[in-house]
Structures are given as C-alpha cells and as structure tokens.
Design an enzyme around this catalytic site. Structure first.
Site, PDB file in Angstrom:
ATOM      1  N   CYS A 109      34.006  46.756  57.679  1.00  0.00           N
ATOM      2  CA  CYS A 109      34.693  48.260  56.227  1.00  0.00           C
ATOM      3  C   CYS A 109      34.132  46.553  55.737  1.00  0.00           C
ATOM      4  O   CYS A 109      34.712  46.036  55.391  1.00  0.00           O
ATOM      5  CB  CYS A 109      35.141  49.004  56.723  1.00  0.00           C
ATOM      6  N   CYS A 129      38.202  50.265  47.450  1.00  0.00           N
ATOM      7  CA  CYS A 129      39.377  50.060  47.611  1.00  0.00           C
ATOM      8  C   CYS A 129      40.675  49.506  47.251  1.00  0.00           C
ATOM      9  O   CYS A 129      41.012  48.322  46.910  1.00  0.00           O
ATOM     10  CB  CYS A 129      39.828  50.472  49.287  1.00  0.00           C
ATOM     11  N   GLU A 152      28.473  51.427  51.935  1.00  0.00           N
ATOM     12  CA  GLU A 152      28.850  51.241  54.003  1.00  0.00           C
ATOM     13  C   GLU A 152      28.868  52.239  54.362  1.00  0.00           C
ATOM     14  O   GLU A 152      29.338  52.956  54.373  1.00  0.00           O
ATOM     15  CB  GLU A 152      29.187  49.717  54.290  1.00  0.00           C
TER      16      GLU A 152
HETATM   17  S1  SF4 Z   1      41.182  49.479  55.271  1.00  0.00           S
HETATM   18 FE1  SF4 Z   1      40.592  48.961  53.654  1.00  0.00          FE
HETATM   19  S2  SF4 Z   1      39.841  50.530  53.346  1.00  0.00           S
HETATM   20 FE2  SF4 Z   1      41.244  50.936  54.421  1.00  0.00          FE
HETATM   21  S3  SF4 Z   1      42.540  51.606  53.391  1.00  0.00           S
HETATM   22 FE3  SF4 Z   1      42.965  49.552  53.663  1.00  0.00          FE
HETATM   23  S4  SF4 Z   1      42.146  47.668  52.096  1.00  0.00           S
HETATM   24 FE4  SF4 Z   1      40.867  50.290  51.976  1.00  0.00          FE
END
Ligand code: SF4
Length: 351
Positions: free
Chosen positions: A336, A116, A96
């Site tokens: 996100c 992630c 995204e």
């Molecule tokens: S907020 Fe989401 S994208 Fe960012 S480090 Fe944590 S798990 Fe990963």
C-alpha cells in the site's frame, strides 16, 4: 480532520439517507430508491441521466446536489494478473486500488483515506501523513472504476489500502451499507473485510454495529515493547486491550478475527514469537495470516519467504490455524502507498 469539500454528495448517501432527502424535498420516498438504483446499479455519472425522474426534480437535484467525479490516472498490470489503479478525485487527492484474482473470485483492495496518520514504520502510506478522509462515494468509486477497467465482477472487498478504516468510521459504515445494498451493487455482506492496525475502542464499536463484517487485525509483534517500535498505535492501546476487543468482536458477531503477521527476519520470527502468537490466537479463536512483505524504499527488510514458511510450519506443528499469504503484484509495487508515493515523487507524472 479535513473532509472532502463536496457537501451534497449523492454518491455517498445510503438508500435510507436518499429517502430522507426526498421527504425533506416533499417528494415520495420511493424517489430516493430510484436515485439509489440509478447511482449504484445503472452507475449513471450525471443527474440528467436519471431519465425516469420528473424533469423538475432533476433540475432541483442538479442545483443542490452533485455526483462527484473520480478518474483513474495511472494503472499497472502484473504478470500474475493483478492490477493496480491510481484514482484521483476532484480536489486532486489520489489513492490506490488493487485488483487480485484468487481461486474463490476477484478481490479488490481499496483505500479509505488519502494518506494515513497511524505512522506504521513498515508502510509507504504513512510517509506523508493524513491528507483527508475519503467519502463513502469515493470508496465505491474505486470499485466501480477498477471493475470497469479490468472487466471483472468483484466478489470481495478488502479495506486494506491507504488509510486506517476505523479512523474514518462513519464513512466506512456508509460505504458498507451502500455496497451491500441489493438494489445497488449488491455485494454479499460477508464479502467485506476491514483491516485495522488495532484501534481497540473502534473494534468494539464496530462489533456493536453487528454488520457481519470480517475483521482483520495487523498484529506484527506479540509484546507491547516490540509492537511499539513499529506501530505507534500500540502506545495508545496495549496488547491486552487489543486482544480483549477482538474477543468482544468474535463473541458479539460470531465472525472469526484474522491476525495479520508480517514475518520480519531477526525481528519477530523467533520461537518465543511463535509461542506468543499461538497464545494470542488461541485466546481470540483467531486465524493467523502470515505476510511476505514487499520491500519499500526504506524501513523493514524484505521477508524471506522460506523463513516465513518455516515460521508457518512451527505454528502448524503447535496446532495453530495459519496460512501464508500469496505474494501478488510484487512487480507492480502492490504494497500500500507505493504507486501513490512514486507518482507524488515524480510530480504527478507516470513513471
Ligand atoms: S499500515 Fe499504513 S495505511 Fe495501514 S494503518 Fe499503518 S500507516 Fe496506515
């Protein structure tokens, strides 16, 4: 770690790397500068479009290298003017990108990994784990595609989409060198912000690069005990180690660090949290950015904006340097990972 399977990827090479490649091919280094400008200024999609290169060089390049293709497969547009794009790469991975208008210009939030592995409990991107790192070329492609689609010049790039940028350290540094190169896209070198969940050793390594990158650290809790309940990275690095690395970053780069703090009612919004956050921010000389969180399907509750305003006022009263982030794109799932997860859940079909 799974990497992109595109090994001779011209789009991911910095200008210096392209000059080295030309020397290895027994060509003059300035050919590397020409190729860089074709890719990042003229934004050619095919080696055959590099018209001022000799035909035999174009043929050799075509046989040994490629310009990976990326395509936008979904787009959502918010009433507030922000847009979200889902960009797919040649192996089918999709990430995204969000474009937002501010008073100071147009910002883009890009992804640095497909998925992630950091596992933050409040984040939609953590749900499927990490698929692979994005290449530098896949990061710049998100900017080129989104700015073409929305017809806006991008003045700020924030690495705050899917992925932990410092978990993809080398590719992120190459991306920075490419996007800020004046013979390419030429983004201001002060126009790039990296957002991290707090990889303390990588924060120190980034400081040592002396790139002038703005650093934003997701804090979200002011004790180790509380932070560990929502951010697994806090089990690896204590708050003290994180704070020390931020102090080192500020001292080494003279760039003020921003602390991101999502105000979660009943979890981290008490007066003792105000005191803890104030103390940490003073030690780092940091700016505090409070976040009204968009709700995701499961996990933390939606932040009450009024509660966040009260929290901001308590910090202001005590002399903190604090702002409350505008909520952009709430109607297009701008948190996100939300669009990506929706498309994956629907078997790749647009909702
Ligand atoms: S907020 Fe989401 S994208 Fe960012 S480090 Fe944590 S798990 Fe990963």
């Amino acid at each position: 770690m799974v990497e992109s399977n595109c090994k001779n990827d011209l789009l991911s090479m910095t200008k210096e790397k392209l000059k080295e490649v030309m020397e290895e091919m027994e060509c003059l280094p300035y050919r590397g500068e020409q190729i860089f400008s074709f890719l990042h200024k003229n934004r050619v999609k095919d080696i055959d479009e590099m018209s001022s290169l000799p035909l035999d060089l174009r043929e050799r390049l075509s046989s040994e290298f490629e310009i990976p293709k990326a395509v936008v497969i979904d787009a959502l547009h918010s009433e507030d003017g922000s847009s979200k794009y889902l960009t797919a790469f040649s192996d089918g991975q999709a990430v995204e990108t969000v474009v937002m208008d501010y008073r100071f210009g147009t910002s883009i939030c890009i992804s640095t990994q497909a998925g992630c592995r950091m596992g933050c409990s409040f984040c939609a991107s953590s749900k499927g784990g990490l698929n692979r790192n994005l290449t530098a070329g896949e990061m710049v492609s998100q900017i080129y595609l989104a700015s073409d689609m929305c017809g806006k010049m991008i003045s700020n790039v924030v690495l705050m989409g899917t992925g932990e940028p410092l978990d993809n350290f080398c590719n992120v540094l190459s991306f920075y060198d490419i996007i800020t190169d004046k013979s390419g896209y030429g983004l201001s070198n002060r126009g790039v912000t990296i957002s991290t969940c707090g990889l303390a050793d990588k924060i120190r390594a980034l400081a040592d690069e002396k790139k002038g990158i703005t650093l934003s650290v997701s804090l979200h809790a002011v004790t180790d005990e509380k932070r560990r309940t929502i951010m697994p990275i806090a089990k690896k690095y204590t708050l003290e180690e994180l704070v020390d690395s931020c102090i080192y970053y500020y001292k080494t780069t003279s760039r003020r660090v921003t602390l991101e703090y999502a105000v979660m009612p009943g979890f981290n919004d008490a007066l003792e949290d105000v005191a803890g956050l104030l103390s940490i921010s003073k030690r780092i000389s940091a700016h505090i950015n409070l976040i009204p969180v968009n709700s995701i399907e499961k996990g933390m509750s939606n932040t009450d904006r009024k509660n966040a305003e009260r929290f901001r006022d308590e910090l202001n009263l005590r002399g903190a340097n604090v702002t409350l982030r505008r909520t952009l794109g709430a109607d297009i799932m701008a948190s996100c990972g939300q669009l990506r997860n929706t498309v994956i859940a629907s078997g790749g079909k647009k909702e």
